[in-house]
Scaffold this active site. Structure first.
Site, PDB file in Angstrom:
ATOM      1  N   CYS A  54      -0.243   4.158   2.187  1.00 56.73           N
ATOM      2  CA  CYS A  54      -0.069   3.633   3.487  1.00 56.73           C
ATOM      3  C   CYS A  54       1.155   3.949   4.275  1.00 56.73           C
ATOM      4  CB  CYS A  54      -0.772   2.065   3.631  1.00 56.73           C
ATOM      5  SG  CYS A  54      -2.192   1.933   3.455  1.00 56.73           S
ATOM      6  N   ASP A  55       2.405   3.415   3.215  1.00 56.24           N
ATOM      7  CA  ASP A  55       3.899   3.013   3.448  1.00 56.24           C
ATOM      8  C   ASP A  55       5.210   4.464   2.474  1.00 56.24           C
ATOM      9  OD1 ASP A  55       3.052   1.314   5.505  1.00 56.24           O
ATOM     10  OD2 ASP A  55       3.215  -0.424   3.814  1.00 56.24           O
TER      11      ASP A  55
ATOM     12  N   CYS B  72       0.707  -1.026   0.129  1.00 54.89           N
ATOM     13  CA  CYS B  72       0.031  -0.231  -0.199  1.00 54.89           C
ATOM     14  C   CYS B  72       0.824   0.820  -0.097  1.00 54.89           C
ATOM     15  CB  CYS B  72      -0.869  -0.159   0.972  1.00 54.89           C
ATOM     16  SG  CYS B  72      -1.820   1.545   1.381  1.00 54.89           S
TER      17      CYS B  72
END
Length: 310
Positions: A141-142, A138
């Site tokens: 997300c990261d 993701c």
């Protein structure tokens, strides 16, 4: 002895599951939550969460889920650390649904399915070991943790190009590794990616080796057209070859789309079975974010409360 029929049983312990548990508990539905085979879901594989509302300094995925669990328990959600192995879903309005686990079963008038989805893996050594340590599924997300660094994205579909497009805005260089000699993504996405000067598309290529022991340091790819091996030093490897919704036990009972995701009535969490609701990634192939999952968990609990009181 007559076995008790419950009002709300929740399958899954990610943001959707715990959010629905909190709302259902506060509505006096006395929910029971089955944790499932991966406690906390995919968030527990994320090192830090920096984009969830209310955590200005960020929080680790594990800590976030622990807080969700404590909050659900505060409102007396009963948590069972087991997995549901099979289900019988009634077709009747206000019918009784049965969930089987180990050698037992539980009956409920309402079920919230929040079993999530699982990412597809490349199937190479160290891939699972370094999840959250450079390997991710993701970008939103990261990606922030790789700002101004070199990263790679694996895949040639819409998801991969969306990941690459997002990363290109914050990373130094993005290597897009595509197994075929063409992109499968929509023309609009292809056009956008081709304009990004820091996105390097490597066609006819596969990642064959992950370099690094305690964290990702690089990858080795093989171009099967030119028969060339090349190493790249990168800090992040984003695998975007698809997700598999965890819906096997619902086949032939719930309506699923071509990708296996549970189909819900537009704008709701209502499935084709009365009293059965779906929340989070198991019914969302598009967003797959913790905050959207939590939102749909709230919706599922409210939909279930309305169903039981109608």
């Amino acid at each position: 002895m007559i076995k008790k029929v419950h009002n709300c049983v929740i399958m899954g312990s990610g943001p959707a599951g715990y959010s629905s548990a909190i709302y259902a508990s506060r509505a006096n539905l006395n929910p029971i939550l089955f944790v499932g085979p991966q406690p906390g879901g995919q968030l527990t594989t994320t090192t830090n969460i920096d984009n969830y509302l209310g955590f200005p300094t960020g929080i680790t995925g594990v800590s976030f889920i622990e807080k969700c669990e404590r909050q659900a328990k505060r409102f007396n959600t009963k948590i069972i650390n087991k997995s549901v192995s099979n289900v019988y879903l009634s077709d009747k309005n206000k019918g009784i649904h049965r969930l089987f686990f180990e050698k037992e079963y539980i009956d409920s008038r309402g079920i919230i399915i929040a079993t999530g989805s699982s990412p597809k893996f490349l199937g190479i050594e160290k891939e699972r070991k370094l999840i959250g340590l450079g390997v991710s599924f993701c970008a939103t997300c990261d990606g922030f943790f790789h700002k101004e660094k070199n990263v790679a994205v694996v895949g040639g579909g819409d998801t991969a190009l969306e990941e690459a497009n997002y990363l290109s805005k914050i990373c130094k260089n993005v290597y897009l590794i595509v197994r075929k000699n063409y992109l499968k993504a929509s023309k609009a996405l292809q056009y956008r990616i081709l304009k990004r000067k820091n996105v390097n598309i490597l066609y006819c290529s596969n990642v064959i080796k992950i370099i690094g022991n305690d964290f990702l340091e690089g990858i080795e790819i093989f171009n099967h057209e030119k028969k060339i091996y090349t190493k790249f030093l990168i800090s992040g490897l984003f695998i975007a070859i698809g997700h598999i919704p965890n819906t096997d036990i619902f086949k032939n009972q719930l309506y699923l789309d071509d990708g296996g995701y549970i189909i819900v009535k537009k704008g709701t969490t209502i499935t084709n079975k009365p009293g059965v609701f779906a929340a989070g990634d198991v019914q969302d192939p598009n967003y797959r974010q913790a905050i959207t999952s939590a939102g749909s968990g709230c919706m599922a609990a409210l939909d279930l409360e309305k169903y039981l009181s109608s």
